[in-house]
Design a protein around this motif. Structure first.
Motif, short mmCIF file in Angstrom:
data_model
loop_
_atom_site.label_atom_id
_atom_site.label_comp_id
_atom_site.label_asym_id
_atom_site.label_seq_id
_atom_site.Cartn_x
_atom_site.Cartn_y
_atom_site.Cartn_z
N SER A 37 -14.66 -25.51 -4.05
CA SER A 37 -13.33 -25.92 -3.59
C SER A 37 -13.36 -26.09 -2.08
N LEU A 38 -12.36 -26.80 -1.57
CA LEU A 38 -12.27 -27.04 -0.12
C LEU A 38 -10.81 -26.88 0.28
N SER A 39 -10.57 -26.16 1.38
CA SER A 39 -9.17 -25.93 1.79
C SER A 39 -9.07 -25.91 3.30
N PHE A 40 -7.83 -25.86 3.79
CA PHE A 40 -7.63 -25.58 5.22
C PHE A 40 -6.61 -24.47 5.37
N VAL A 41 -6.75 -23.73 6.48
CA VAL A 41 -5.81 -22.62 6.71
C VAL A 41 -4.56 -23.14 7.41
N LEU A 42 -3.46 -22.47 7.13
CA LEU A 42 -2.18 -22.83 7.74
C LEU A 42 -2.02 -22.07 9.05
N ARG A 43 -1.05 -22.49 9.85
CA ARG A 43 -0.82 -21.82 11.13
C ARG A 43 0.32 -20.80 11.05
N ASN A 44 1.42 -21.20 10.40
CA ASN A 44 2.62 -20.36 10.46
C ASN A 44 2.74 -19.36 9.33
N ALA A 45 2.05 -19.62 8.22
CA ALA A 45 2.13 -18.72 7.06
C ALA A 45 0.95 -17.75 7.12
N PHE A 46 1.22 -16.49 7.49
CA PHE A 46 0.13 -15.52 7.61
C PHE A 46 0.60 -14.12 7.19
N THR A 47 -0.38 -13.26 6.99
CA THR A 47 -0.10 -11.83 6.72
C THR A 47 -0.72 -11.02 7.85
N GLU A 48 -0.01 -10.00 8.27
CA GLU A 48 -0.54 -9.09 9.30
C GLU A 48 -0.70 -7.73 8.63
N THR A 49 -1.89 -7.16 8.74
CA THR A 49 -2.16 -5.89 8.05
C THR A 49 -2.87 -4.92 8.98
N SER A 50 -2.46 -3.65 8.93
CA SER A 50 -3.23 -2.62 9.64
C SER A 50 -3.69 -1.57 8.63
N VAL A 51 -4.91 -1.10 8.85
CA VAL A 51 -5.47 -0.08 7.96
C VAL A 51 -5.85 1.13 8.82
N GLU A 52 -5.37 2.29 8.40
CA GLU A 52 -5.73 3.52 9.11
C GLU A 52 -6.46 4.43 8.11
N LEU A 53 -7.64 4.90 8.53
CA LEU A 53 -8.39 5.82 7.67
C LEU A 53 -8.03 7.24 8.09
N HIS A 54 -7.82 8.12 7.11
CA HIS A 54 -7.52 9.51 7.46
C HIS A 54 -7.97 10.43 6.34
N LYS A 55 -7.87 11.73 6.61
CA LYS A 55 -8.32 12.68 5.58
C LYS A 55 -7.21 13.66 5.22
N ASP A 56 -5.95 13.28 5.53
CA ASP A 56 -4.83 14.19 5.23
C ASP A 56 -4.40 13.99 3.77
N GLY A 57 -3.94 15.06 3.18
CA GLY A 57 -3.33 14.99 1.84
C GLY A 57 -4.31 14.50 0.78
N ASP A 58 -3.75 14.13 -0.39
CA ASP A 58 -4.67 13.68 -1.44
C ASP A 58 -4.27 12.33 -2.04
N GLN A 59 -3.38 11.62 -1.33
CA GLN A 59 -3.03 10.28 -1.83
C GLN A 59 -4.05 9.28 -1.28
N LYS A 60 -4.74 8.59 -2.21
CA LYS A 60 -5.82 7.68 -1.77
C LYS A 60 -5.27 6.51 -0.94
N VAL A 61 -4.17 5.91 -1.43
CA VAL A 61 -3.63 4.75 -0.71
C VAL A 61 -2.12 4.88 -0.53
N GLU A 62 -1.69 4.82 0.73
CA GLU A 62 -0.25 4.67 1.00
C GLU A 62 -0.10 3.24 1.48
N PHE A 63 0.73 2.46 0.78
CA PHE A 63 0.87 1.06 1.18
C PHE A 63 2.32 0.75 1.51
N TYR A 64 2.56 0.26 2.70
CA TYR A 64 3.93 -0.09 3.13
C TYR A 64 4.01 -1.58 3.37
N PHE A 65 4.91 -2.23 2.63
CA PHE A 65 5.12 -3.66 2.86
C PHE A 65 6.41 -3.83 3.64
N GLU A 66 6.30 -4.40 4.81
CA GLU A 66 7.43 -4.55 5.73
C GLU A 66 8.18 -3.22 5.90
#
Ligand code: PMV
Length: 349
Positions: A37-66
């Protein structure tokens, strides 16, 4: 990005969505494509994501959307466990992930490409930092593309600027089913002004998920012809990109969009995702092109929304055409003004 950041436990990226011109439809093995397949990326439609690694508690993934805790965290947890074979350090940490999209959820833009693209870039940066590898290397982008692919196939094409190809093709020895490659050199300058007007017909939930859609190709009577067609369209489109052949571009792009829908209409079970408004817009776009001789065309993903592609030099005429003839068919009389983009961006702390 430059240099290697040692011992970081935090990463933050912005990654664009992409729109395919030659469509990926049908997969084999683990998230590998039946055809290139062949595509191009858009300019205005994007996702911004930050990932923090830690060792607190026992929840593997906390995910917050907006800012709000979201159940998408479950999908991410599954994804992390699938890719932990490639990134064994995943098992040692818990993850706090924040994500936001530049476009509204109801915009009808598939967010899986930009969101898995952004997440994969964060994970790649963390991986390179943990293992002390040079971050700004071809290997970095290749790894990010490969990890993105494992989340959502088309996401592997979001980690580069401009145009990308995913899937083996005789055009490039470096092309691969595992990751996308960037079409950096040789593209005719006319395509740096490529525009995408996203005309929303229906922003509701998709009638068929893309994973169910891909499965429809497994026993499709036209499977072999479709694969051959995608290879041929890719060859022709690539040549059109090199030579600036707008007429060829328009022909191949529309053929690909309609072939994708033809596959869905003729599969078992069958799906018709185009709506009367989509068909009306298609016919108006073709009529406008014939009358005005302006090179505009449409592409469509697995849904009813129309992406009207055109060139910067025709911006005024095309925008007037949208306002005059197409807007009445758009949901809430709205459309999204986008264009070819420069790819992902690392966000410094
Ligand atoms: O990446 P997926 O599994 O959501 O599939 C995307 C399929 C299409 O958008 C229809 C085509 C493509 O190549 O992006």
């Amino acid at each position: 990005m430059t240099g290697t950041v040692k011992h970081i436990h935090w990463s933050h990226w912005k990654c664009p969505s992409n729109i395919a011109l030659v469509k990926y439809w049908g997969k084999r093995d683990f998230q590998k494509p039946m055809n290139p397949s062949l595509s191009f990326v858009l300019r205005n439609a994007f996702t911004e994501t930050s990932v923090e690694l830690h060792k607190d508690g026992d929840q593997k993934v906390e995910f917050y959307f907006e800012g709000v805790a979201s159940s998408f965290g479950e999908r991410i947890e599954k994804y992390l466990s699938q890719i932990s074979i490639h990134l064994p350090w995943i098992n040692k940490y818990n993850f706090r992930i924040h994500s936001r999209n530049s476009f509204p959820h109801s915009a009808g833009i598939a967010s899986s490409a930009s969101s898995f693209g952004a997440l994969a870039l964060c994970l790649t940066e963390l991986d390179f930092a943990i293992s002390g590898k040079e971050a700004d290397s071809p290997e970095f982008w290749q790894k990010a593309s490969e990890l993105a692919r494992m989340g959502s196939g088309s996401a592997c094409r979001s980690v580069y600027p401009g145009f990308s190809i995913w899937g083996k093709t005789h055009l490039f020895e470096s092309a691969s089913d595992e990751h996308a490659i960037n079409l950096a050199g040789g593209i005719h300058p006319i395509f740096s002004g490529l525009r995408d007007a996203i005309l929303l017909v229906d922003s509701g939930t998709k009638e068929v998920s893309s994973s169910v859609g891909h499965q429809l190709m497994d026993n499709h009577l036209y499977q072999h012809s479709r694969i051959a067609q995608a290879h041929q369209n890719l060859n022709e489109l690539y040549l059109a990109l090199l030579t600036g052949n707008q007429e060829k571009f328009v022909g191949v792009v529309e053929n690909e969009a309609l072939s994708l829908h033809a596959m869905m209409m003729t599969s078992n079970p069958s799906f018709i995702l185009l709506k009367p408004a989509s068909l009306e817009m298609i016919s108006r776009i073709r009529r406008f092109r014939t009358k005005s001789k302006i090179p505009v065309c449409f592409t469509i993903d697995a849904g009813p929304n129309i992406h009207l592609l055109y060139f910067q030099e025709n911006e005024l005429d095309v925008k007037a055409f949208i306002e005059r003839e197409l807007l009445i068919f758009c949901e809430n009389v709205k459309w999204i003004d986008d264009q070819i983009g420069a790819g992902p961006e690392r966000i410094a702390k």
